[in-house]
Design a protein around this motif. Sequence first.
Motif, PDB file in Angstrom:
ATOM      1  N   UNK A  58       0.833  -1.209   0.000  1.00 27.85           N
ATOM      2  CA  UNK A  58       0.000   0.000   0.000  1.00 27.85           C
ATOM      3  C   UNK A  58       0.867   1.257   0.000  1.00 27.85           C
ATOM      4  N   UNK A  59       1.919   1.256   0.832  1.00 28.00           N
ATOM      5  CA  UNK A  59       2.814   2.409   0.864  1.00 28.00           C
ATOM      6  C   UNK A  59       3.518   2.628  -0.464  1.00 28.00           C
ATOM      7  N   UNK A  60       4.025   1.540  -1.047  1.00 29.69           N
ATOM      8  CA  UNK A  60       4.722   1.639  -2.331  1.00 29.69           C
ATOM      9  C   UNK A  60       3.760   2.089  -3.431  1.00 29.69           C
ATOM     10  N   UNK A  61       2.549   1.554  -3.420  1.00 27.66           N
ATOM     11  CA  UNK A  61       1.561   1.938  -4.425  1.00 27.66           C
ATOM     12  C   UNK A  61       1.209   3.423  -4.319  1.00 27.66           C
ATOM     13  N   UNK A  62       1.004   3.887  -3.091  1.00 20.99           N
ATOM     14  CA  UNK A  62       0.680   5.300  -2.876  1.00 20.99           C
ATOM     15  C   UNK A  62       1.805   6.201  -3.384  1.00 20.99           C
ATOM     16  N   UNK A  63       3.046   5.855  -3.041  1.00 23.30           N
ATOM     17  CA  UNK A  63       4.185   6.652  -3.506  1.00 23.30           C
ATOM     18  C   UNK A  63       4.328   6.588  -5.024  1.00 23.30           C
ATOM     19  N   UNK A  64       4.101   5.415  -5.599  1.00 24.10           N
ATOM     20  CA  UNK A  64       4.200   5.273  -7.058  1.00 24.10           C
ATOM     21  C   UNK A  64       3.156   6.139  -7.758  1.00 24.10           C
TER      22      UNK A  64
END
Length: 188
Positions: A58-64
């Motif tokens: 979720x964190x990586x997706x949000x940053x991406x």
Amino acid sequence: MPKHVIGVLLALVTLAYPLIVYLSLGRLEPRWLALLLLGLALARLVVSRTAVTWGFAAGALLLAVFSWAGNAWMPLKLYPVVVSAVLLALFAASLAYPPSAIERFARLREPDLPPEAVAYTRRVTQVWCLFFIFNGITAFATALWASDATWTLYNGLVSYCLMGVLMAGEWLVRRRVRARIAASSAQG
């Protein structure tokens, strides 16, 4: 591709992530590197679907998404902050809902831990929480205010060295604690 191979590749790319970002600066638009972060998120979910992997994903997706939408480097540089935050949440939650994270690791090798060892693993889990707070704050500060080279040096080398020092120091302390527990058991 087998899950264990994906897991190894995921670990290697995650470790090399700061260097990959640094080498991409000035060569690629950030939105294209956001695809790497998206790939990391999806690969984590292929390997495992635990609360931790969902947190990382979720964190990586949000940053991406932020990086892609704004074609910006900053969200990409905040990924180490997300990693520290998710690990902090995991370790802190294990303190609130025992057994602690380190106790769980310890029980893999020694299922029957004495109460003194359980207390010790709880203390070590607290130390790791402090480390993740320090590491997350430092990663955040380097992303916001340091040069790209300093960000890469800290997040791609120094933080790993600090983790290694913490692990080695804990191993040395654990040996002394084990000896003390063994000595008190022999006397009792």
